[in-house]
Design an enzyme around this catalytic site. Structure first.
Site, mmCIF file in Angstrom:
data_model
loop_
_atom_site.group_PDB
_atom_site.id
_atom_site.type_symbol
_atom_site.label_atom_id
_atom_site.label_comp_id
_atom_site.label_asym_id
_atom_site.label_seq_id
_atom_site.Cartn_x
_atom_site.Cartn_y
_atom_site.Cartn_z
ATOM 1 N N HIS A 1 32.937 21.449 92.080
ATOM 2 C CA HIS A 1 31.901 20.617 91.473
ATOM 3 C C HIS A 1 30.849 21.665 91.152
ATOM 4 O O HIS A 1 30.131 21.692 89.978
ATOM 5 C CB HIS A 1 31.258 19.774 92.311
ATOM 6 C CG HIS A 1 32.201 18.554 92.713
ATOM 7 N ND1 HIS A 1 31.827 17.784 93.689
ATOM 8 C CD2 HIS A 1 32.895 17.967 91.893
ATOM 9 C CE1 HIS A 1 32.827 16.696 93.780
ATOM 10 N NE2 HIS A 1 33.424 16.995 92.453
ATOM 11 N N HIS B 1 41.535 12.170 87.642
ATOM 12 C CA HIS B 1 41.622 11.541 88.898
ATOM 13 C C HIS B 1 40.177 11.462 89.642
ATOM 14 O O HIS B 1 39.503 11.989 90.364
ATOM 15 C CB HIS B 1 42.493 12.454 90.092
ATOM 16 C CG HIS B 1 44.083 12.680 89.534
ATOM 17 N ND1 HIS B 1 44.255 13.351 88.555
ATOM 18 C CD2 HIS B 1 45.091 11.928 89.908
ATOM 19 C CE1 HIS B 1 45.416 13.386 88.215
ATOM 20 N NE2 HIS B 1 46.094 12.523 89.146
ATOM 21 N N SER C 1 33.147 13.629 90.927
ATOM 22 C CA SER C 1 32.833 14.410 89.742
ATOM 23 C C SER C 1 32.544 13.631 88.476
ATOM 24 O O SER C 1 31.740 14.035 87.659
ATOM 25 C CB SER C 1 34.294 15.238 89.376
ATOM 26 O OG SER C 1 35.375 14.079 89.269
ATOM 27 N N GLU D 1 41.283 6.289 87.179
ATOM 28 C CA GLU D 1 41.732 6.024 88.556
ATOM 29 C C GLU D 1 42.676 4.997 88.578
ATOM 30 O O GLU D 1 42.203 4.035 88.366
ATOM 31 C CB GLU D 1 40.302 5.766 89.152
ATOM 32 C CG GLU D 1 40.214 5.471 90.756
ATOM 33 C CD GLU D 1 41.149 6.649 91.430
ATOM 34 O OE1 GLU D 1 42.133 6.261 92.100
ATOM 35 O OE2 GLU D 1 40.821 7.680 91.179
ATOM 36 N N GLY E 1 46.255 8.828 85.552
ATOM 37 C CA GLY E 1 45.422 9.729 84.720
ATOM 38 C C GLY E 1 46.262 10.588 83.888
ATOM 39 O O GLY E 1 45.787 10.983 82.915
ATOM 40 N N ASP F 1 42.522 16.720 88.975
ATOM 41 C CA ASP F 1 42.217 17.111 90.675
ATOM 42 C C ASP F 1 43.126 15.963 91.260
ATOM 43 O O ASP F 1 42.605 15.068 91.824
ATOM 44 C CB ASP F 1 40.765 16.760 90.845
ATOM 45 C CG ASP F 1 40.442 16.735 92.114
ATOM 46 O OD1 ASP F 1 41.242 17.604 93.143
ATOM 47 O OD2 ASP F 1 39.522 16.260 92.564
#
Length: 300
Positions: free
Chosen positions: A18, A41, A105, A123, A149, A169
């Protein structure tokens, strides 16, 4: 589908991921033209650090808890400047000074983005996708997809703005995830060659990491930064994740310079034991970093 990030929110891997995401967003904001963030993700977007999942692992205490909050030592001025966008977002979510909420995120990105910038968040987990939609679904800058994703990434490129960030991710629970990631990158770069791609990976299976590195090396791209941070495994959790990294394709100008200031600090402040290390490697220019070092007891 078994992975739930609520157990790990705010840990050292989140801090690395992050903090870098925030730096890249701030770089894009230097120009007035809008940009797009694509998060493949996304998770639920916001996590309770005082909830049952986070309290069960307490991973955040050795992550974000060492950077801000009542028990955190002051930050050096140069590091504080680099972390300011990231940490200010967290402080705004916790106005009383206690750490209770941590942004995922998509929420972090939206908090830093401007009115004309856009977010696409994918998601697959139905409950998590619904929670994310409740959190940010009414924001006109955001579009939420309850889909795989990788499929959303393919459908979202190139972005209309022709500027942006792709954050990838995955939980790395499915066999062949690294190969799938490399293929998605290869296809994505054909559609959006100038975008900045942030690929998070755990430092567990060096064989799988080597495959990923070889796959990215085979892609015709001008520049890739390989960033790794290992903080050691806690003595009471020998099997816990001890390191993570980012492959950054098309990194912004000066990002490597910034990370060569930030990474040694994070390695020392977030250290949980022996085998602490960091590196920032540009295959064209070589690497900067340290060898394995002893843990710091002060976390200062």
């Amino acid at each position: 589908m078994n992975y739930r990030h609520a157990f790990h929110a705010g840990n050292f891997a989140d801090v690395l991921k992050h903090a870098v995401l925030a730096l890249v967003i701030e770089h894009l904001k230097l120009k007035p033209k809008p940009f797009r963030v694509i998060d493949t993700h996304a998770g639920i977007g916001r996590y309770r650090l005082d909830g049952p999942e986070a309290l069960r692992t307490s991973e955040w205490r050795d992550g974000i808890g060492r950077l801000i909050g009542p028990a955190a030592a002051p930050l050096p001025a140069d590091v504080a400047a680099l972390l300011a966008p990231y940490l200010e977002t967290i402080r705004k979510l916790n106005p009383d000074g206690d750490l209770a909420i941590y942004p995922g995120s998509p929420l972090l990105a939206l908090s830093l983005m401007r009115a004309d910038d856009r977010l696409v968040a994918a998601e697959l987990h139905p409950e998590d996708s619904a929670e994310l939609a409740r959190l940010i679904g009414r924001d006109p800058r955001a579009r939420i997809f309850e889909r795989d994703g990788w499929q959303v990434l393919k459908a979202s490129l190139p972005p209309r703005e022709r500027r942006g960030i792709v954050l990838i991710d995955p939980p790395y629970e499915v066999a062949g995830e690294s190969a799938r990631l490399a293929q998605a990158l290869r296809e994505g770069l054909k559609r959006f060659a100038t975008g900045t791609y942030l690929l998070w990976f755990p430092l567990k299976d060096r064989g799988a990491l080597g495959e990923l590195q070889q796959a990215i090396a085979s892609i015709a791209i001008e520049r890739v930064l390989w960033v790794e941070l290992a903080v050691g495994a806690p003595k009471d959790k020998p099997g816990a994740l001890s390191g993570s990294g980012l492959a950054i394709l098309n990194p912004p100008y000066r990002l490597a310079e910034q990370l060569n200031v930030l990474l040694p600090f994070l390695a020392e402040r977030l250290s949980r034991g022996e085998q602490t290390s960091w590196s920032v490697r540009d295959p064209r220019l070589g690497a900067q970093g340290n060898a394995h070092s002893e843990a710091s007891d002060s976390h200062a």
